[in-house]
Design an enzyme around this catalytic site. Structure first.
Site, PDB file in Angstrom:
ATOM      1  N   GLY A 221       0.864  -1.182   0.000  1.00  0.00           N
ATOM      2  CA  GLY A 221       0.000   0.000   0.000  1.00  0.00           C
ATOM      3  C   GLY A 221       0.897   1.227   0.000  1.00  0.00           C
ATOM      4  O   GLY A 221       2.072   1.153  -0.381  1.00  0.00           O
TER       5      GLY A 221
ATOM      6  N   SER B 210      -4.638  -2.347  -2.812  1.00  0.00           N
ATOM      7  CA  SER B 210      -4.412  -2.170  -1.378  1.00  0.00           C
ATOM      8  C   SER B 210      -5.451  -1.223  -0.787  1.00  0.00           C
ATOM      9  O   SER B 210      -6.003  -0.379  -1.498  1.00  0.00           O
ATOM     10  CB  SER B 210      -3.020  -1.584  -1.135  1.00  0.00           C
ATOM     11  OG  SER B 210      -2.038  -2.417  -1.694  1.00  0.00           O
ATOM     12  N   HIS B 211      -5.655  -1.339   0.526  1.00  0.00           N
ATOM     13  CA  HIS B 211      -6.719  -0.551   1.141  1.00  0.00           C
ATOM     14  C   HIS B 211      -6.439   0.956   1.111  1.00  0.00           C
ATOM     15  O   HIS B 211      -7.355   1.757   1.238  1.00  0.00           O
ATOM     16  CB  HIS B 211      -6.969  -1.025   2.563  1.00  0.00           C
ATOM     17  CG  HIS B 211      -8.219  -0.468   3.175  1.00  0.00           C
ATOM     18  ND1 HIS B 211      -9.421  -0.444   2.500  1.00  0.00           N
ATOM     19  CD2 HIS B 211      -8.460   0.128   4.355  1.00  0.00           C
ATOM     20  CE1 HIS B 211     -10.340   0.133   3.267  1.00  0.00           C
ATOM     21  NE2 HIS B 211      -9.772   0.485   4.395  1.00  0.00           N
ATOM     22  N   SER B 212      -5.169   1.331   0.934  1.00  0.00           N
ATOM     23  CA  SER B 212      -4.849   2.765   0.781  1.00  0.00           C
ATOM     24  C   SER B 212      -5.710   3.397  -0.303  1.00  0.00           C
ATOM     25  O   SER B 212      -6.049   4.584  -0.229  1.00  0.00           O
ATOM     26  CB  SER B 212      -3.385   2.954   0.379  1.00  0.00           C
ATOM     27  OG  SER B 212      -2.519   2.380   1.304  1.00  0.00           O
TER      28      SER B 212
ATOM     29  N   GLY C  89     -10.584  11.043   1.520  1.00  0.00           N
ATOM     30  CA  GLY C  89     -10.473  12.414   2.008  1.00  0.00           C
ATOM     31  C   GLY C  89      -9.243  13.185   1.620  1.00  0.00           C
ATOM     32  O   GLY C  89      -9.308  14.128   0.832  1.00  0.00           O
ATOM     33  N   GLY C  90      -8.079  12.811   2.143  1.00  0.00           N
ATOM     34  CA  GLY C  90      -6.892  13.575   1.807  1.00  0.00           C
ATOM     35  C   GLY C  90      -5.778  13.417   2.811  1.00  0.00           C
ATOM     36  O   GLY C  90      -5.822  12.549   3.680  1.00  0.00           O
TER      37      GLY C  90
ATOM     38  N   PHE D 143     -10.994  19.445   7.512  1.00  0.00           N
ATOM     39  CA  PHE D 143     -11.235  18.176   8.194  1.00  0.00           C
ATOM     40  C   PHE D 143     -11.391  18.480   9.673  1.00  0.00           C
ATOM     41  O   PHE D 143     -10.921  19.516  10.135  1.00  0.00           O
ATOM     42  CB  PHE D 143     -10.044  17.232   7.971  1.00  0.00           C
ATOM     43  CG  PHE D 143     -10.308  16.174   6.927  1.00  0.00           C
ATOM     44  CD1 PHE D 143     -11.148  16.399   5.859  1.00  0.00           C
ATOM     45  CD2 PHE D 143      -9.707  14.930   7.029  1.00  0.00           C
ATOM     46  CE1 PHE D 143     -11.386  15.429   4.904  1.00  0.00           C
ATOM     47  CE2 PHE D 143      -9.937  13.951   6.079  1.00  0.00           C
ATOM     48  CZ  PHE D 143     -10.778  14.197   5.021  1.00  0.00           C
TER      49      PHE D 143
ATOM     50  N   GLN E 200     -10.283   3.497  16.706  1.00  0.00           N
ATOM     51  CA  GLN E 200     -11.233   4.563  16.371  1.00  0.00           C
ATOM     52  C   GLN E 200     -12.485   4.015  15.677  1.00  0.00           C
ATOM     53  O   GLN E 200     -12.381   3.163  14.799  1.00  0.00           O
ATOM     54  CB  GLN E 200     -10.552   5.580  15.453  1.00  0.00           C
ATOM     55  CG  GLN E 200     -11.386   6.838  15.241  1.00  0.00           C
ATOM     56  CD  GLN E 200     -10.658   7.857  14.365  1.00  0.00           C
ATOM     57  OE1 GLN E 200     -10.480   7.661  13.174  1.00  0.00           O
ATOM     58  NE2 GLN E 200     -10.230   8.951  14.971  1.00  0.00           N
TER      59      GLN E 200
ATOM     60  N   HIS F  26     -16.290   5.059  13.731  1.00  0.00           N
ATOM     61  CA  HIS F  26     -16.973   6.102  12.968  1.00  0.00           C
ATOM     62  C   HIS F  26     -18.470   5.882  13.131  1.00  0.00           C
ATOM     63  O   HIS F  26     -18.934   4.753  13.046  1.00  0.00           O
ATOM     64  CB  HIS F  26     -16.565   6.004  11.491  1.00  0.00           C
ATOM     65  CG  HIS F  26     -16.920   7.234  10.707  1.00  0.00           C
ATOM     66  ND1 HIS F  26     -18.218   7.533  10.364  1.00  0.00           N
ATOM     67  CD2 HIS F  26     -16.155   8.234  10.227  1.00  0.00           C
ATOM     68  CE1 HIS F  26     -18.219   8.679   9.698  1.00  0.00           C
ATOM     69  NE2 HIS F  26     -16.982   9.123   9.599  1.00  0.00           N
TER      70      HIS F  26
ATOM     71  N   LEU G  83     -18.481   3.585   4.532  1.00  0.00           N
ATOM     72  CA  LEU G  83     -18.656   4.821   5.267  1.00  0.00           C
ATOM     73  C   LEU G  83     -19.472   5.853   4.494  1.00  0.00           C
ATOM     74  O   LEU G  83     -19.250   6.038   3.308  1.00  0.00           O
ATOM     75  CB  LEU G  83     -17.258   5.386   5.495  1.00  0.00           C
ATOM     76  CG  LEU G  83     -17.033   6.271   6.689  1.00  0.00           C
ATOM     77  CD1 LEU G  83     -17.275   5.479   7.950  1.00  0.00           C
ATOM     78  CD2 LEU G  83     -15.607   6.776   6.648  1.00  0.00           C
TER      79      LEU G  83
ATOM     80  N   GLU H 175     -19.187  12.361   7.359  1.00  0.00           N
ATOM     81  CA  GLU H 175     -19.713  13.185   8.440  1.00  0.00           C
ATOM     82  C   GLU H 175     -20.473  14.387   7.910  1.00  0.00           C
ATOM     83  O   GLU H 175     -21.292  14.965   8.609  1.00  0.00           O
ATOM     84  CB  GLU H 175     -18.549  13.697   9.290  1.00  0.00           C
ATOM     85  CG  GLU H 175     -18.079  12.711  10.315  1.00  0.00           C
ATOM     86  CD  GLU H 175     -16.896  13.280  11.090  1.00  0.00           C
ATOM     87  OE1 GLU H 175     -15.806  12.747  10.917  1.00  0.00           O
ATOM     88  OE2 GLU H 175     -17.085  14.239  11.837  1.00  0.00           O
TER      89      GLU H 175
ATOM     90  N   ARG I  69     -17.276  12.624  16.809  1.00  0.00           N
ATOM     91  CA  ARG I  69     -17.425  11.249  16.325  1.00  0.00           C
ATOM     92  C   ARG I  69     -17.629  10.235  17.442  1.00  0.00           C
ATOM     93  O   ARG I  69     -18.521   9.407  17.400  1.00  0.00           O
ATOM     94  CB  ARG I  69     -16.148  10.830  15.617  1.00  0.00           C
ATOM     95  CG  ARG I  69     -16.155  11.007  14.149  1.00  0.00           C
ATOM     96  CD  ARG I  69     -14.891  10.432  13.585  1.00  0.00           C
ATOM     97  NE  ARG I  69     -14.648  11.032  12.279  1.00  0.00           N
ATOM     98  CZ  ARG I  69     -13.703  10.647  11.430  1.00  0.00           C
ATOM     99  NH1 ARG I  69     -12.903   9.673  11.761  1.00  0.00           N
ATOM    100  NH2 ARG I  69     -13.563  11.230  10.279  1.00  0.00           N
TER     101      ARG I  69
ATOM    102  N   HIS J 234     -13.034   1.874  12.528  1.00  0.00           N
ATOM    103  CA  HIS J 234     -12.532   2.643  11.394  1.00  0.00           C
ATOM    104  C   HIS J 234     -11.018   2.652  11.278  1.00  0.00           C
ATOM    105  O   HIS J 234     -10.478   2.536  10.197  1.00  0.00           O
ATOM    106  CB  HIS J 234     -13.057   4.074  11.499  1.00  0.00           C
ATOM    107  CG  HIS J 234     -12.749   4.927  10.312  1.00  0.00           C
ATOM    108  ND1 HIS J 234     -12.952   4.480   9.011  1.00  0.00           N
ATOM    109  CD2 HIS J 234     -12.255   6.191  10.201  1.00  0.00           C
ATOM    110  CE1 HIS J 234     -12.596   5.440   8.171  1.00  0.00           C
ATOM    111  NE2 HIS J 234     -12.156   6.465   8.853  1.00  0.00           N
TER     112      HIS J 234
ATOM    113  N   ARG K 283      -6.653   9.587  16.119  1.00  0.00           N
ATOM    114  CA  ARG K 283      -5.949  10.243  15.022  1.00  0.00           C
ATOM    115  C   ARG K 283      -6.915  11.145  14.282  1.00  0.00           C
ATOM    116  O   ARG K 283      -8.119  10.866  14.202  1.00  0.00           O
ATOM    117  CB  ARG K 283      -5.304   9.220  14.098  1.00  0.00           C
ATOM    118  CG  ARG K 283      -6.258   8.298  13.371  1.00  0.00           C
ATOM    119  CD  ARG K 283      -6.438   8.687  11.946  1.00  0.00           C
ATOM    120  NE  ARG K 283      -7.705   8.101  11.489  1.00  0.00           N
ATOM    121  CZ  ARG K 283      -8.211   8.290  10.311  1.00  0.00           C
ATOM    122  NH1 ARG K 283      -7.607   9.038   9.442  1.00  0.00           N
ATOM    123  NH2 ARG K 283      -9.368   7.752   9.966  1.00  0.00           N
TER     124      ARG K 283
ATOM    125  N   SER L  99      -3.721  10.132   8.845  1.00  0.00           N
ATOM    126  CA  SER L  99      -3.271   8.754   8.634  1.00  0.00           C
ATOM    127  C   SER L  99      -2.768   8.566   7.210  1.00  0.00           C
ATOM    128  O   SER L  99      -1.738   7.931   6.980  1.00  0.00           O
ATOM    129  CB  SER L  99      -4.399   7.773   8.918  1.00  0.00           C
ATOM    130  OG  SER L  99      -5.572   8.181   8.251  1.00  0.00           O
TER     131      SER L  99
END
Lengths: 259, 620
Positions: free
Chosen positions: B14, B42-44, B49-50, B141, B255, B257, B267, B270, B301, B369, B405, B410
Site C-alpha cells: 500500500g 491495497s486498502h490505501s 479524504g486527503g 477536516f 477509532q 466512525h 462509510l 460526516e 465522532r 474505522h 488520530r 493517517s
C-alpha cells in the site's frame, strides 16, 4: 421471506486439472440490500468453503471483484441482487489467467501492460525538497484525475473483441492510461514517443471500435473518447511528413476531453 | 521450498510499503514487495479524504505552519502521542506532498478569486489569493485549526497509490502479489525475512532480507462492523506478536466512525450530519437531542458513536438480518443538495444499498474505522526487540496518533513515515552485514508447516465460526463503550476462543492451490491474539483517553496513564504480557484540554523545565 436465488457458478481449479470445468448450482435466500459480495461470502462460509473468488474493498474502489454477471462483465461488490433475475450466472473474466473458479490474475496482466506503456511521468527534472511545487491549473488537475480514476478491474479488457483475438492487445484501460500522461504537462513525452508505444495493432490501431469497453466500465470513464483522441494523435503522427502544417495543427489541437 | 534473497523486503504494497520500497530502490538497493492483493488494490486506495500538510496555500489555510499542525495532532491524540514523532511528521508533511506532486499526483489546486465553501453545512464565500493560483489546495477536516487537507477530488488514496505504483514500475521494483507472510524469520535478536504462503499455489516460500518492513495496514477485521477492506486482518502485526520479543503499542486505541452503512459498513461522510442530517431510531424518533441537547448529531465522532450504541442497547435499534442498526435521515435536505453536495453519499446508497436517500432512510451503525496501535517502532521506524525489522503506516505504532488520530493524518503518515523510514532503512543497510542462519529459516518454515498440518487434523470449530464469535465479542464487549465488567467478559470469551482455535478444522478437505478457507484458518488464531491485546489493554487502562472511553473511568488520567501500552506474547500464554513506557520523550506541548469532547482530566505532575523542549529546537 426474500426470493430464493439460484446461483450457477463456474468451477475449475487449475491445481486439480483432473476435475473438469463445470457449472455448480447454489441456492440462497435473498436479504435486503444484498450484493454479490454478501451472497458469495455467504455461500462460501455456509455452503462451500472451496469456492474461490476475490474481494478486497467491497466498496467499488479497488477493482478486485470483476466477473461476468449474467453474461456482462461488472464489479460484484456493487451489483445488487434485487437488480438481477432469480437465476444468477457467474463466470470468471475471460482474457486473464484463471486462478480458480471466479478468481483471475488481473494483477500480473496490469503490471505487464503498465511496464509496456511506461506508465509513469517521464521527466529529466529532479525533485527539489526546498522548492515550491510547480503550479497547475485546477481544471487540468481535475481532467487528469478523471482519467486516473480507472481501478484496473479488467472489465473493459474482458469485454473487448480485440483482446479476445490478439493476446498482446493493450486494451482500452492502457490507452486511457496513456491519455492521462498525454495531457499531463509534467510528462515530457511527445507524440512521437506515444506513437512508438501504441501506434500499432496491439495499440490504438487494433481497436475495432466495438466500444463494449465503454459500456461496461464501472467507473464510467469515457474510454471511447480516449481511444479516439489517442488514435487521432497516432494517425497524425504517422502521416505528419506528408500533410501540410495547417491541417496537422488543426488535428492535434484536440488533446483532452471536455468535462 | 523456494528461497528468495533481497536487501529489503516490504510486507504490504500500500502507500507506506511502496513509499519505503521506492526510497530503498532509489538508493540502489534490491527490494521485493509482498502483497496479498495486486498493489493497486491495497486498502490505501479506498481513502477518499486527503492528506494533512501545512502548506498554507489556500485562504482557509492561510498562515498555517507545521507547528500549528503539530499542535492539532497532539491535541487530537489526547496527549497520547510521541511528540518528537509528531513534530517529525508535521515538519516533513509539506515536502512529502510536493514530492507526490512531482511524481504525478493530480492534487486539486488553488483557483484564485471568490470560491464558495461550506462550514457546518452553511455556504460562505472566500477569496483565494491570486499569487497562490495553481498551488496545492486544501480542504477542511475535523479537529484542525486550519484547512490543511490536500486532496484529489474524492480519490486521494487512489491517486497517490497509483502514482507511487507507477514509480515502482519505473524503478523496476519486484512485486510478488497474492503472497501472504506467515512468520518472521528471526533468532530472537535479528530479523532475517519471512516465510510466506503463495496464495496461487499454496506453497511456502522463504524470503531472506537484511531489512524487513511490516506495512500491512490496520486490523479492523477483528470487529464485525468495520470500514476496513476484507484484507485488513492484522497479518503483519500477528507475525510481529508471534516473535514473542516485538511489542505492539497501544492496541486498545481503536477509532470508530458513527455512520457506517448496513450491511457492508461502507462509510458515509460526516458531512451528512454537518449539513443537517439526523439520526432516527426504530420508531423513527430523533434521539440525539435527548442525550446531547446542545450539539445533538453534531457532537464529536466518539460521542455520537457512543450515544448510538447506548440507544440501541435500550432496544431502540432497527432489527435486520445483519444485526441492529439506526437510521440516518437526509431526506429533508432535498434532491438538489443530496445529488450535488452529498453526491458520494447518494452514490453509495443507490449503488451498494439499493436505498434512495432522497426518499428513504439510510441504515447506519457505528463502525470500527482505524487502528492507532500497531507494531511499536522508534522514530526511525525500527521495531522494538528485533534488529532489521521495521514498520510504517497504520500497521505501525510510530506513534503520532496516540489515542485518536485526526482525519487526513493517517493517509499523510503513510507517505511521510514511508519516506523517513525508507531513508533510515538505507542508512541501516549501509553499515550492516547479516549472517543468514539457515536453522532460523528452517525453524520458521517448520512452524508454519506445523500450523497447516494441525489444521488438517483438527476436529473442532471451523474458522468462520470462530472468526464470527471473535468479531461479535469485540463489538459487544470491546467496542465504543467500555467498562471493566464487559471488558473482563470480552477477555474471558476471547481466551476461550483462543483455546478452541487450537482444534480448528477445515471443512473443505484436500483442496490444492488457492484455498480461501485455509488462508482464513491460518489468520484466525493470530486475530484472536490481536483481539486479546486490544481487550486486555483496554481492561487494564483505567481511564478514558481519546477513542478509549471507559464508562467506569470517565476521566483522562495524566497522573497514572500518560503512557503507552506495550503488549508482547510469550509462547503458550493465553494473555499478552503488558508493559508500559512514557508516552513521549519530551513535551513541546504540555498536557492540557483538547478543547472538545468534554471530560474531566486528572492532572499529572507538573512538567519540569528539563522535560520541555521548544518546537524549533529540532533536527527534523
Amino acid at each position: 421471506m426474500g426470493r430464493e436465488l439460484t446461483f450457477e457458478i463456474f468451477r475449475y481449479n487449475p491445481a486439480q486439472p483432473d476435475i473438469e470445468p463445470r457449472m455448480q448450482t447454489y441456492t440462497l435466500e435473498e436479504t435486503p440490500s444484498m450484493t454479490l459480495f454478501i451472497a458469495l461470502n455467504k455461500i462460501r462460509e455456509e455452503q462451500d468453503p472451496t469456492l474461490q473468488f476475490d474481494f478486497c474493498c467491497r466498496a467499488g474502489i479497488c477493482g478486485s471483484c470483476g466477473m461476468v454477471i449474467n453474461g456482462v462483465p461488472g464489479l460484484a461488490c456493487h451489483t445488487q441482487t434485487k437488480d438481477l433475475p432469480d437465476k444468477i450466472t457467474l463466470h470468471p473474466l475471460p482474457v486473464f489467467k484463471l486462478l480458480g473458479d471466479l478468481s483471475v490474475d488481473t494483477g500480473v496482466w496490469f503490471r505487464n501492460v503498465g511496464g509496456k506503456i511506461e506508465s509513469w511521468i517521464h521527466t529529466k527534472k529532479k525533485f527539489d525538497p526546498e522548492a515550491q511545487e510547480e503550479r497547475m491549473d485546477n481544471a487540468l488537475a481535475n481532467q487528469i484525475f478523471e482519467l486516473d480514476r480507472c481501478v484496473e478491474c479488467g472489465c473493459c479488457v474482458a469485454a473487448c473483441g480485440t483482446a479476445r483475438m490478439r493476446e498482446d492487445f493493450i486494451g482500452a484501460t492502457a490507452i486511457n492510461r496513456l491519455a492521462r500522461f498525454y495531457i499531463d504537462p509534467r510528462d515530457n513525452r511527445d507524440a512521437a514517443d506515444f506513437y512508438d508505444l501504441i501506434g500499432d495493432d496491439n495499440g490504438v490501431f487494433g481497436c475495432m471500435g466495438l466500444l463494449a469497453c465503454d459500456n461496461v466500465c464501472p467507473k464510467q470513464i469515457p474510454l471511447h473518447d480516449q481511444l479516439g483522441i489517442m488514435r487521432r494523435m497516432a494517425t497524425v503522427e504517422s502521416v505528419k511528413a506528408i500533410i501540410p502544417d495547417f491541417i496537422r495543427k488543426k488535428l492535434t489541437g484536440c488533446k483532452s476531453v471536455k468535462a | 521450498m523456494q528461497v528468495h534473497y533481497t536487501d529489503v523486503l516490504c510486507m504490504g504494497a500500500g502507500l507506506a510499503g511502496e513509499r519505503v520500497a521506492v526510497e530503498a530502490a532509489q538508493a540502489g538497493y534490491n527490494v521485493i514487495c509482498l502483497s496479498v492483493v495486486p498493489p493497486r488494490r491495497s486498502h490505501s486506495s479506498a481513502a477518499q479524504g486527503g492528506m494533512q500538510a501545512a502548506l498554507g496555500n489556500s485562504i482557509m489555510g492561510d498562515g498555517d505552519t507545521p507547528e500549528i499542525h503539530f499542535n492539532d495532532t497532539v491535541k487530537g491524540s489526547d496527549w497520547g502521542c510521541d511528540q518528537e514523532v509528531a513534530r517529525l511528521f508535521a515538519n516533513n508533511a509539506p515536502i512529502a506532498m510536493r514530492e507526490m506532486a512531482y511524481l504525478g499526483v493530480p492534487w486539486n489546486r488553488v483557483e484564485p478569486g471568490e470560491n464558495t465553501y461550506f462550514k457546518g453545512g452553511k455556504p460562505f464565500q472566500a477569496t483565494e489569493k491570486s499569487e497562490n493560483a495553481g498551488l496545492i489546495h486544501s480542504r477542511a477536516f475535523g479537529g484542525t485549526a486550519k484547512w490543511r487537507t490536500c486532496y484529489t477530488s474524492d480519490g486521494t488514496g487512489h491517486a497517490v497509490l497509483f502514482t507511487l505504483d507507477n514509480r515502482m514500475l519505473q524503478l523496476g521494483v519486484e512485486v510478488h502479489d497474492r503472497m501472504q507472510a506467515e512468520a518472521l524469520i528471526h533468532d530472537g535478536e535479528r530479523c532475517m525475512g519471512v516465510i510466506a504462503r503463495n496464495l496461487r499455489t499454496g506453497e511456502l516460500e522463504a524470503y531472506i532480507a537484511r531489512a524487513t518492513l511490516i506495512a500491512t495496514g490496520g486490523f479492523g477485521r477483528i470487529y464485525k462492523a468495520t470500514t476496513n477492506a476484507v484484507i485488513c486482518d492484522g497479518g503483519g502485526q500477528i507475525t510481529a506478536l508471534d516473535t514473542g520479543v516485538v511489542p505492539l503499542g497501544n492496541m486498545e486505541a481503536v477509532q470508530f466512525h458513527p455512520t457506517g452503512t448496513v450491511p457492508t459498513d461502507i462509510l458515509v461522510t460526516e458531512g451528512c450530519r454537518g449539513d443537517g442530517g439526523t439520526l432516527l431510531d426504530v420508531d423513527e424518533y430523533r434521539f440525539m437531542p435527548d442525550y446531547e441537547p446542545e450539539k445533538a448529531e453534531l457532537a464529536s465522532r466518539d460521542v455520537v458513536s457512543r450515544r448510538m450504541t447506548e440507544h440501541m442497547r435500550k432496544g431502540k435499534g432497527v432489527k435486520s438480518p445483519y444485526g441492529d442498526h439506526l437510521w440516518l435521515d437526509i431526506r429533508h435536505l432535498g434532491e438538489k443538495h443530496i445529488t450535488t453536495n452529498l453526491r458520494e453519499v447518494y452514490d453509495i446508497c443507490t449503488r451498494f444499498l439499493g436505498v434512495n436517500p432522497i426518499h428513504q432512510l439510510i441504515p447506519v451503525r457505528p463502525t470500527q474505522h482505524y487502528s492507532m496501535g500497531g507494531v511499536r517502532v522508534n522514530k526511525d521506524g525500527h521495531a522494538y526487540g528485533l534488529k532489521g525489522l521495521f514498520a510504517a503506516g497504520e500497521a505501525a505504532c510510530w506513534d503520532m496518533h496516540g489515542f485518536n488520530r485526526l482525519g487526513g493524518n493517517s493517509l499523510a503518515e503513510t507517505v511521510v513515515a514511508g519516506g523517513i523510514v525508507g531513508k533510515k532503512i538505507v542508512e541501516f543497510l549501509e553499515g550492516d552485514s547479516m549472517t543468514v542462519r539457515t536453522d532460523a529459516v528452517e525453524d520458521a518454515a517448520k512452524g508454519v508447516r506445523a500450523r497447516i498440518d494441525k489444521l488438517a487434523k483438527g476436529t473442532g470449530d471451523d474458522c468462520y465460526t470462530l472468526r464470527n464469535e471473535m468479531q461479535d465479542t469485540m463489538m459487544e464487549y470491546v467496542g465504543i463503550f467500555r467498562n471493566g465488567k464487559d471488558l473482563q467478559t470480552g477477555v474471558d470469551k476471547l481466551r476461550e476462543l483462543l483455546e478452541r482455535s487450537k482444534n480448528m478444522r477445515l471443512t473443505g478437505k484436500g483442496l490444492k492451490g488457492q484455498n480461501g478457507e485455509l488462508s482464513m484458518a491460518l489468520r484466525v488464531p493470530g486475530m484472536i491474539r490481536l483481539a486479546l491485546c486490544v481487550a486486555y489493554g483496554a481492561l487494564q487502562r483505567t481511564e478514558s483517553r481519546g477513542a478509549h472511553a471507559r464508562e467506569d473511568y470517565p476521566e483522562r488520567n495524566d497522573r497514572d496513564w500518560l503512557k503507552r501500552t506495550l503488549a508482547t506474547w510469550k509462547e503458550g500464554d493465553s494473555l499478552p504480557t503488558l508493559n508500559y513506557e512514557d508516552a513521549t520523550p519530551f513535551f513541546i506541548l504540555p498536557p492540557g484540554d483538547r478543547g472538545y469532547g468534554g471530560g474531566k482530566i486528572i492532572p499529572g505532575k507538573e512538567v519540569t523545565e528539563a522535560e520541555r523542549v521548544p518546537y524549533e529546537k529540532t533536527d527534523a
